[in-house]
Design an enzyme around this catalytic site. Structure first.
Site, PDB file in Angstrom:
ATOM      1  CD  GLN A   8     111.590  88.853  60.194  1.00 49.01           C
ATOM      2  OE1 GLN A   8     111.794  88.058  61.105  1.00 49.01           O
ATOM      3  NE2 GLN A   8     111.391  90.274  60.283  1.00 49.01           N
ATOM      4  CD  GLN A  65     119.963  74.575  54.526  1.00 52.71           C
ATOM      5  OE1 GLN A  65     121.014  73.868  54.224  1.00 52.71           O
ATOM      6  NE2 GLN A  65     118.800  74.450  55.036  1.00 52.71           N
ATOM      7  CB  ILE A  66     119.255  80.184  50.052  1.00 54.58           C
ATOM      8  CG1 ILE A  66     119.440  80.553  51.106  1.00 54.58           C
ATOM      9  CG2 ILE A  66     118.055  80.856  49.193  1.00 54.58           C
ATOM     10  CD1 ILE A  66     120.224  81.869  50.965  1.00 54.58           C
ATOM     11  N   GLY A  68     117.182  74.953  48.585  1.00 56.57           N
ATOM     12  CA  GLY A  68     116.570  73.714  49.051  1.00 56.57           C
ATOM     13  C   GLY A  68     116.841  72.556  48.185  1.00 56.57           C
ATOM     14  CD  GLU A  92     148.722  77.025  43.887  1.00 48.47           C
ATOM     15  OE1 GLU A  92     149.922  77.294  44.447  1.00 48.47           O
ATOM     16  OE2 GLU A  92     149.135  76.499  42.756  1.00 48.47           O
ATOM     17  N   GLY A  93     148.215  74.286  48.422  1.00 44.38           N
ATOM     18  CA  GLY A  93     148.429  74.155  49.869  1.00 44.38           C
ATOM     19  C   GLY A  93     146.995  74.133  50.741  1.00 44.38           C
TER      20      GLY A  93
END
Length: 111
Positions: A8, A65-66, A68, A92-93
């Site tokens: 989830q 992160q997903i 790992g 580009e700034g």
């Protein structure tokens, strides 16, 4: 039970990533349409560049992160994507400069 909650959490991260990607597409399309119509897009361009590059960095960070530990492995493209996305916040700034541009335009608009 734990794996159900983990699934989830990953689904929620993926949904948030999809939301940010779609919002980025809408901003880019809107700014490009304004440019095609000949409008000056100093503020809109800065908003788009800042939002999209920040979202890209966040989305790729979440992808790592997903994945790992594999997210840092050169065997998976997500590692390179994360490194590549960082540069969009700088060139580009830098986004901090873009935010100053947005603030200056807002100041003129609401004087």
């Amino acid at each position: 039970m734990f794996s159900h909650y983990l699934l989830q959490m990953v689904q929620q991260m993926l949904a948030d990533m999809a939301i940010k990607i779609e919002a980025s597409r809408c901003l880019v399309n809107n700014t490009m349409r304004m440019m095609d119509q000949g409008s000056l897009v100093q503020k809109e361009g800065s908003i788009t560049k800042t939002f999209v590059s920040d979202c890209a960095q966040e989305v790729t960070s979440n992808a790592v992160q997903i994945f790992g530990g594999y997210g840092y492995s050169k065997e998976y493209p997500v590692e390179k994507l994360m490194r590549d996305c960082k540069v969009f916040q700088i060139f580009e700034g830098a986004n901090q400069v873009q935010r100053m541009t947005i603030a200056n335009v807002l100041k003129k608009e609401y004087k």
